[in-house]
Scaffold this motif. Structure first.
Motif, PDB file in Angstrom:
ATOM      1  N   THR A 133     -15.864 -55.567 -63.816  1.00 23.69           N
ATOM      2  CA  THR A 133     -16.102 -54.162 -64.146  1.00 23.69           C
ATOM      3  C   THR A 133     -17.240 -53.948 -65.151  1.00 23.69           C
ATOM      4  OG1 THR A 133     -14.209 -54.401 -65.644  1.00 23.69           O
ATOM      5  CG2 THR A 133     -13.830 -53.268 -63.553  1.00 23.69           C
ATOM      6  N   HIS A 165     -16.008 -41.017 -62.932  1.00 19.44           N
ATOM      7  CA  HIS A 165     -15.115 -41.222 -61.787  1.00 19.44           C
ATOM      8  C   HIS A 165     -14.661 -42.684 -61.715  1.00 19.44           C
ATOM      9  CE1 HIS A 165     -16.574 -37.278 -60.460  1.00 19.44           C
ATOM     10  NE2 HIS A 165     -17.798 -37.733 -60.599  1.00 19.44           N
ATOM     11  N   PRO A 166     -13.890 -43.142 -62.694  1.00 17.78           N
ATOM     12  CA  PRO A 166     -13.512 -44.564 -62.740  1.00 17.78           C
ATOM     13  C   PRO A 166     -12.743 -45.043 -61.514  1.00 17.78           C
ATOM     14  CG  PRO A 166     -12.243 -43.260 -64.318  1.00 17.78           C
ATOM     15  CD  PRO A 166     -13.343 -42.394 -63.835  1.00 17.78           C
ATOM     16  N   GLU A 167     -11.881 -44.221 -60.958  1.00 17.04           N
ATOM     17  CA  GLU A 167     -11.094 -44.664 -59.806  1.00 17.04           C
ATOM     18  C   GLU A 167     -11.979 -44.866 -58.589  1.00 17.04           C
ATOM     19  OE1 GLU A 167      -7.835 -42.002 -59.239  1.00 17.04           O
ATOM     20  OE2 GLU A 167      -6.872 -42.527 -61.137  1.00 17.04           O
ATOM     21  N   GLN A 168     -12.892 -43.937 -58.345  1.00 17.48           N
ATOM     22  CA  GLN A 168     -13.808 -44.076 -57.216  1.00 17.48           C
ATOM     23  C   GLN A 168     -14.760 -45.249 -57.431  1.00 17.48           C
ATOM     24  OE1 GLN A 168     -15.673 -40.324 -55.891  1.00 17.48           O
ATOM     25  NE2 GLN A 168     -14.100 -39.225 -57.067  1.00 17.48           N
ATOM     26  N   ALA A 210     -14.108 -47.947 -59.120  1.00 18.66           N
ATOM     27  CA  ALA A 210     -13.321 -49.166 -58.887  1.00 18.66           C
ATOM     28  C   ALA A 210     -13.212 -49.458 -57.399  1.00 18.66           C
ATOM     29  CB  ALA A 210     -11.935 -49.015 -59.503  1.00 18.66           C
ATOM     30  N   ASP A 211     -13.002 -48.436 -56.605  1.00 15.67           N
ATOM     31  CA  ASP A 211     -12.894 -48.610 -55.153  1.00 15.67           C
ATOM     32  C   ASP A 211     -14.188 -49.185 -54.572  1.00 15.67           C
ATOM     33  OD1 ASP A 211     -10.293 -47.690 -55.020  1.00 15.67           O
ATOM     34  OD2 ASP A 211     -10.865 -45.614 -54.585  1.00 15.67           O
ATOM     35  N   LYS A 217      -8.893 -51.871 -60.871  1.00 20.61           N
ATOM     36  CA  LYS A 217      -8.578 -50.465 -61.123  1.00 20.61           C
ATOM     37  C   LYS A 217      -8.133 -50.219 -62.562  1.00 20.61           C
ATOM     38  CE  LYS A 217      -7.466 -49.229 -56.342  1.00 20.61           C
ATOM     39  NZ  LYS A 217      -6.440 -48.715 -55.413  1.00 20.61           N
ATOM     40  N   LYS A 218      -7.279 -51.087 -63.075  1.00 20.82           N
ATOM     41  CA  LYS A 218      -6.795 -50.897 -64.451  1.00 20.82           C
ATOM     42  C   LYS A 218      -7.906 -51.189 -65.459  1.00 20.82           C
ATOM     43  CE  LYS A 218      -2.762 -51.623 -67.359  1.00 20.82           C
ATOM     44  NZ  LYS A 218      -1.388 -52.168 -67.435  1.00 20.82           N
ATOM     45  N   GLN A 274     -11.110 -50.841 -64.891  1.00 19.71           N
ATOM     46  CA  GLN A 274     -12.104 -49.775 -64.824  1.00 19.71           C
ATOM     47  C   GLN A 274     -11.681 -48.531 -65.598  1.00 19.71           C
ATOM     48  OE1 GLN A 274     -15.192 -50.368 -62.946  1.00 19.71           O
ATOM     49  NE2 GLN A 274     -15.576 -48.910 -64.580  1.00 19.71           N
ATOM     50  N   LEU A 275     -10.407 -48.199 -65.523  1.00 16.21           N
ATOM     51  CA  LEU A 275      -9.900 -47.060 -66.285  1.00 16.21           C
ATOM     52  C   LEU A 275     -10.069 -47.276 -67.780  1.00 16.21           C
ATOM     53  CD1 LEU A 275      -6.621 -46.188 -64.320  1.00 16.21           C
ATOM     54  CD2 LEU A 275      -8.638 -44.727 -64.569  1.00 16.21           C
ATOM     55  N   SER A 326     -14.307 -47.718 -68.527  1.00 12.53           N
ATOM     56  CA  SER A 326     -15.185 -46.562 -68.310  1.00 12.53           C
ATOM     57  C   SER A 326     -15.335 -45.711 -69.570  1.00 12.53           C
ATOM     58  CB  SER A 326     -14.657 -45.705 -67.155  1.00 12.53           C
ATOM     59  OG  SER A 326     -14.905 -46.339 -65.921  1.00 12.53           O
TER      60      SER A 326
END
Length: 328
Positions: A41, A249-252, A254-255, A270-271, A273-274, A277
């Protein structure tokens, strides 16, 4: 005849359009970025910029690669890569050896690293390092950092035993008699949480402002800046946009990283990145901005601990000239 004329004209239109698109594609300037480690990340902004076409908007065809037998610093210094992921620590040592690298952006505004241990070790402050075994990776700064933190906490470091474990990961090292190691909370710390492993984390920045250096950074070499500043400017415009997207947009974001690097653990990405970010820009006016005092403070710490000698001007080691949005 009219029918055939129409078909021929349509064919020519399709052919010309395809040729035009191919020509546009061929006009993209090839650019190479070397990561400092396996994708994670810290690098999300780069992946976002590539996936969302920000690099193409700037006329760049960017390829990301991982270092193998040589480091990112070596590849960038030799001109075999345009840009690389480094740290203020590594870039400082490189410049002391006459390698003309320059930091063009701070990927993360503050140092998020620290010494981690499982809670059963009861190492919740530097004083508790005494009598424990530290798992090192061979950097000359490790012992002085431990010394600095312990001194700030009113303790001496003589009883700390350093056992160099190289590239052995934190979780494996714990099984080999290591009490504490230097990790980044944003990746290894998050992974520990996912494993259900409770850690004590002693952050460097809690005990010394001199150790709040930039890690990681984006670097290039002086020749790249001198001969082709336009490419550096275009690259940074796209990268800045990528990290801004990851911030917002951390979730996007991460995707995107998960899609591009399928070997990564999606839950970890995902975790992480949240958490990360919020750290990219943090309290800086804009993403990527580097402060003079950060470079000078760390340089003074290195000199104080006799880790660098001779002429070295930290103000030549970084530049903010390519940051798209200037700090006020």
């Amino acid at each position: 005849m009219r029918k055939w004329s129409f078909i021929i004209c349509l064919f020519l239109l399709v052919f010309v359009t395809a040729c035009s698109k191919s020509e546009q594609s061929n006009q993209l300037e090839p650019v190479t970025v070397v990561l400092d480690w396996t994708p994670n990340t810290n690098h999300t902004g780069l992946y976002v910029a590539k996936a969302k076409g920000y690099f193409k908007e700037q006329g760049l065809d960017v390829k990301m690669m991982q270092p193998e037998s040589v480091t990112a610093e070596q590849l960038v210094a030799k001109g075999k890569a345009n840009f690389g992921i480094s740290t203020q620590e590594s870039l400082t040592f490189a410049r002391m050896q006459g390698i003309p690298l320059v930091s063009i952006a701070a990927i993360i505004q503050h140092n998020t690293s620290g010494f981690a241990s499982t809670i059963d070790k009861k190492i919740d402050r530097p004083k508790a390092f005494a009598g424990k075994v530290y798992g090192g990776f061979g950097s000359p700064v490790e012992k002085p950092i431990i010394d600095t933190l312990m001194k700030q906490d009113g303790a001496a470091s003589q009883s700390v035993r350093i056992n160099n474990v190289g590239n052995v990961d934190f979780f494996h090292a714990l099984k080999k008699g290591i009490d504490f190691m230097w990790i980044y909370q944003g990746w290894t710390g998050i992974e520990a949480e996912l494993r259900g492993l409770k850690l004590n984390m002693v952050y460097l920045t809690d005990y010394s402002k001199d150790l709040d250096y930039y890690t990681p950074i984006l670097a290039t070499n002086e020749q790249q800046i001198k001969k082709d500043p336009a490419t550096v400017k275009k690259f940074m415009a796209a990268v800045s946009k990528g990290y801004q997207f990851a911030i917002q947009h951390p979730e996007q974001a991460a995707d995107i990283l998960i899609k591009e690097e399928k070997d990564l653990n999606p839950a970890l990405v995902k975790k992480s990145q949240l958490w990360l970010s919020k750290k990219y820009q943090d309290d800086a006016a804009v993403w990527g901005w580097q402060k003079k005092e950060v470079w000078e403070n760390y340089t003074n710490w290195l000199r104080k601990n006799q880790l660098i000698k001779g002429k070295y001007d930290p103000n030549q080691a970084y530049t903010n000239q390519f940051i798209p949005q200037k700090a006020k």
